[in-house]
Design a protein around this motif. Structure first.
Motif, PDB file in Angstrom:
ATOM      1  N   ASP A  27       0.801  -1.210   0.000  1.00 13.72           N
ATOM      2  CA  ASP A  27       0.000   0.000   0.000  1.00 13.72           C
ATOM      3  C   ASP A  27       0.835   1.260   0.000  1.00 13.72           C
ATOM      4  O   ASP A  27       0.307   2.362  -0.037  1.00 13.72           O
ATOM      5  CB  ASP A  27      -0.946   0.012   1.201  1.00 13.72           C
ATOM      6  N   THR A  30       2.037   4.221  -5.141  1.00 12.48           N
ATOM      7  CA  THR A  30       0.991   5.065  -5.717  1.00 12.48           C
ATOM      8  C   THR A  30       0.564   4.417  -7.018  1.00 12.48           C
ATOM      9  O   THR A  30       1.375   4.226  -7.930  1.00 12.48           O
ATOM     10  CB  THR A  30       1.500   6.488  -5.965  1.00 12.48           C
ATOM     11  N   GLY A  52      -2.564   7.044  -3.623  1.00 11.95           N
ATOM     12  CA  GLY A  52      -1.378   6.676  -2.878  1.00 11.95           C
ATOM     13  C   GLY A  52      -0.675   7.879  -2.303  1.00 11.95           C
ATOM     14  O   GLY A  52      -1.064   9.040  -2.528  1.00 11.95           O
ATOM     15  N   GLU A 110      -6.911   7.244   0.861  1.00 10.03           N
ATOM     16  CA  GLU A 110      -5.599   7.785   0.556  1.00 10.03           C
ATOM     17  C   GLU A 110      -5.803   9.067  -0.248  1.00 10.03           C
ATOM     18  O   GLU A 110      -6.932   9.435  -0.574  1.00 10.03           O
ATOM     19  CB  GLU A 110      -4.777   6.792  -0.267  1.00 10.03           C
TER      20      GLU A 110
END
Length: 390
Positions: A27, A30, A52, A110
């Motif tokens: 995670d 991006t 991201g 995000e």
């Protein structure tokens, strides 16, 4: 991988050879994908989406707002800005709108940035390639939805209808019989269903599943109830030593008293019941209401029954007092009269009849020591009607 396959939404346009399987669950990357159908000349606008920690940085390097003294983009969440995209040689290659969704107010929680390019395929792919050069990674199918799930944005208990109004195969067994008409689909599937829907009903069902409406709401309510019960059990286990000793005799006395009260209330309710029956007199339909049990009482339950009888008498067209001629006028008769037609009762202006029953069982005139009917009763009633027991 299984969750990602379930959530295979329209995040297309990536080259399979560019995907790094080992970084699928990383995670910190991006990710980027073309979120609109990647078909040449399919529409006038294409959307390239990034998500991201470096999404804002990457877009800042490729995008410059138009008509500003400062050419550096400063994102404001949920606010679109118009400008140009630049390649590595600092040459403009498209005019776009950029729409940022800053964490945590985004689909994946995000930083998410959408670049709205011109459609046709060329502009969107040039944007995709330029962002990959700046550090973005092509997203796996469904990876945006996977990140939303891992971040707690959506859950796998949400439900929806099947596509094209048909029920999809049930995938869980814990739902109640009342909810088995719903298909148990994941939220990721709900996204896929909403995108693939071909009817209004299918789209509405998919959206309901995505919003957590349906069996998911029942499951959450059950979970909350279980948490409360668990907290109570743990509290009882922790503080069990502080509870006073139980007096079994007191408990038994309380149960016996409760039984007595309930039985008394039942008996009072039976006595104070307003019974209805119908008959026809001279061709006119008549409803008779039997208000047995009217009397002065301190019992709250019986008082309710007496009040019901009083209301029925006030609303009646004719009031008929029935007494036992064999015993004469009694205190119980007077109680009933006072409750219905006494000076303290308002609204009882209906005509009244005094029906003396069992006159054939009354003693001879010379031996008659029965209490007579009071004069205030005789003055109030319209007539005294004798009746026989036989």
């Amino acid at each position: 991988r299984q969750c990602a396959n379930l959530a295979a939404v329209s995040e297309v346009g990536q080259d399979a050879s560019m995907r790094d399987e080992s970084s699928f669950f990383t995670d910190s990357d991006t990710i980027i994908a073309i979120a609109t159908p990647d078909v040449p000349q399919a529409g006038g606008v294409a959307i390239v989406r990034l998500s991201g920690p470096d999404a804002v940085r990457i877009v800042t390097e490729v995008f410059r707002p138009a008509g500003k003294t400062s050419r550096t983009w400063t994102p404001t969440s949920h606010t679109a800005q118009y400008g140009n995209l630049y390649d590595a040689e600092d040459t403009v290659f498209d005019e776009v709108l950029v729409l940022p969704f800053l964490a945590p107010r985004s689909y994946t929680r995000e930083d998410v940035v959408e670049i709205h390019t011109h459609g046709g395929g060329i502009c969107s792919h040039r944007t995709l390639a330029r962002c990959i050069e700046l550090g973005a990674r092509p997203a796996q199918p469904g990876e945006f939805t996977l990140r939303a799930f891992l971040a707690g944005r959506i859950d796998l208990a949400q439900q929806t209808f099947g596509r094209d109004d048909r029920l999809v195969e049930e995938r869980t067994t814990f739902v109640s019989p009342e909810l088995r008409c719903w298909a148990s689909l994941t939220a990721a599937e709900a996204v896929e269903q909403l995108i693939a829907a071909r009817t209004h009903t299918a789209a509405d069902g998919a959206l309901a599943g995505l919003r957590g409406e349906g069996p998911s709401a029942a499951a959450k309510a059950a979970r909350a109830q279980c948490i409360l019960l668990l907290a109570e059990v743990e509290a009882r286990l922790d503080f069990e030593d502080d509870l006073p000793p139980l007096d079994h005799e007191e408990v038994l006395r309380g149960i016996a008293e409760l039984e007595r009260v309930l039985q008394g209330a039942l008996n009072d309710a039976k006595r104070a019941t307003v019974a209805h029956t119908g008959l026809t007199m001279a061709g006119i339909p008549v409803t008779l209401l039997d208000t047995a049990g009217i009397r002065a009482t301190e019992d709250e339950v019986e008082q309710i029954g007496v009040q019901r009888s009083q209301i029925a008498a006030v609303q009646a067209d004719v009031i008929a007092f029935v007494t036992d001629a064999a015993v004469g006028w009694t205190s119980a008769d007077d109680d009933i009269y006072q409750c219905i037609c006494g000076d303290d009762v308002a609204g009882t202006s209906a005509p009244a009849l005094l029906i003396q029953n069992k006159t054939d069982l009354s003693p001879a005139t010379g031996d008659d020591d029965r209490p007579p009917v009071p004069s205030y009763v005789i003055d109030r009633v319209e007539a005294v009607v004798p009746a026989c027991a036989a």
